[in-house]
Design an enzyme around this catalytic site. Sequence first.
Site, PDB file in Angstrom:
ATOM      1  CD  GLN A 159      -2.811  -4.277   7.050  1.00 49.68           C
ATOM      2  OE1 GLN A 159      -3.241  -3.213   5.873  1.00 49.68           O
ATOM      3  NE2 GLN A 159      -3.666  -5.159   6.032  1.00 49.68           N
TER       4      GLN A 159
ATOM      5  CG  ASP B 265      -9.416   0.118   5.196  1.00 52.72           C
ATOM      6  OD1 ASP B 265      -9.203  -0.799   4.036  1.00 52.72           O
ATOM      7  OD2 ASP B 265      -8.189  -0.093   5.450  1.00 52.72           O
TER       8      ASP B 265
ATOM      9  CE  LYS C 270      -3.964  -2.266   2.024  1.00 54.79           C
ATOM     10  NZ  LYS C 270      -4.495  -2.446   3.524  1.00 54.79           N
TER      11      LYS C 270
HETATM   12  N1  GUN Z   1      -6.546  -6.588   6.192  1.00 52.67           N
HETATM   13  C1  GUN Z   1      -7.954  -7.430   5.046  1.00 52.67           C
HETATM   14  N2  GUN Z   1      -8.337  -6.688   4.828  1.00 52.67           N
HETATM   15  C2  GUN Z   1      -7.677  -5.304   4.684  1.00 52.67           C
HETATM   16  C3  GUN Z   1      -8.162  -4.234   4.087  1.00 52.67           C
HETATM   17  O1  GUN Z   1      -8.748  -4.287   3.582  1.00 52.67           O
HETATM   18  N3  GUN Z   1      -7.966  -2.984   4.669  1.00 52.67           N
HETATM   19  C4  GUN Z   1      -7.365  -3.336   5.760  1.00 52.67           C
HETATM   20  N4  GUN Z   1      -7.429  -2.219   6.697  1.00 52.67           N
HETATM   21  N5  GUN Z   1      -7.316  -4.164   6.430  1.00 52.67           N
HETATM   22  C5  GUN Z   1      -7.227  -5.082   5.592  1.00 52.67           C
END
Ligand code: GUN
Length: 284
Positions: free
Chosen positions: A97, A120, A53
């Site tokens: 996350q 998110d 990311k």
């Molecule tokens: N863990 C698995 N998928 C995601 C996501 O789309 N965003 C975040 N923040 N954590 C995750």
Amino acid sequence: MTARIIDGSAIASEIRAGLKQRVQALVARGVRPGLAAILIGDNPASEVYVRNKTRACAEAGVHSELHRFGAGCPEREVIELISRLNADAAIHGILVQLPLPPQLDAEHILQTVAAGKDVDGFNWSNLGAIVAGHPRLVPCTPLGIMTMLEREGIAVEGRNAVVLGRSVIVGKPMALMLIARGATVTVCNSKTRDLREHTLRADILIAAVGRPGFVDGSMLKSGAVVIDVGINRLPGGKLTGDVDFASASQAASRITPVPGGVGRMTIAMLIANTVTAAERIAAV
Ligand code: GUN
């Protein structure tokens, strides 16, 4: 039938090129979009996701910063950081996350992210906005899937869509977004009886259960569009989806690969949401 592959990498690259231009337009107005990622503990998969990311941010010209906490950190410290980031003019997107270590209340932590910076889309006000039919910031994976379907010219209205999985991150918002586009939607889960009866009616099948090979070709309607959200690591280290690609691609008309499918779109949508959040904040 041998399915055509939906190339998530290629679609995501096109989208990221477009995002670069939106970033440049913002920078010309004195605003560089900024994303803050919060990584707690030492989950190896989370390390990889966060690295990908922040790399995607750099490529798009988006400022990113990573805030790390040890696995045993108190919830108060995380909330304090989020409060500071909510008020930080250089930050337009905040992501925590997941998964979090068990002593932390993920719901509480996620709800403290300001709705306008919730890239998110996990904040209840953003999820509720989808239910109401007025989406604001929406979760990246279902947004990426809708974008893929659109870019591939796959009709949604009037078609039977079956979503396997009911998570807040993927299954539930996915179902709502398909409903908004006029699909007839069935949401299944790991306890659904006679699962095959549902999947065999799917014109569009979205697999988001987190189990390798959960869907095989015998469960598909001929010509179905198959979207594989799973990212499962096999004991040898190989990544695989929720769909048995070899058999499914004999029945489907289109299919997403793993890797190179939905995952690439999810990251592109995170950048898109950050740029959108910055544009909205800058317009005020
Ligand atoms: N863990 C698995 N998928 C995601 C996501 O789309 N965003 C975040 N923040 N954590 C995750």
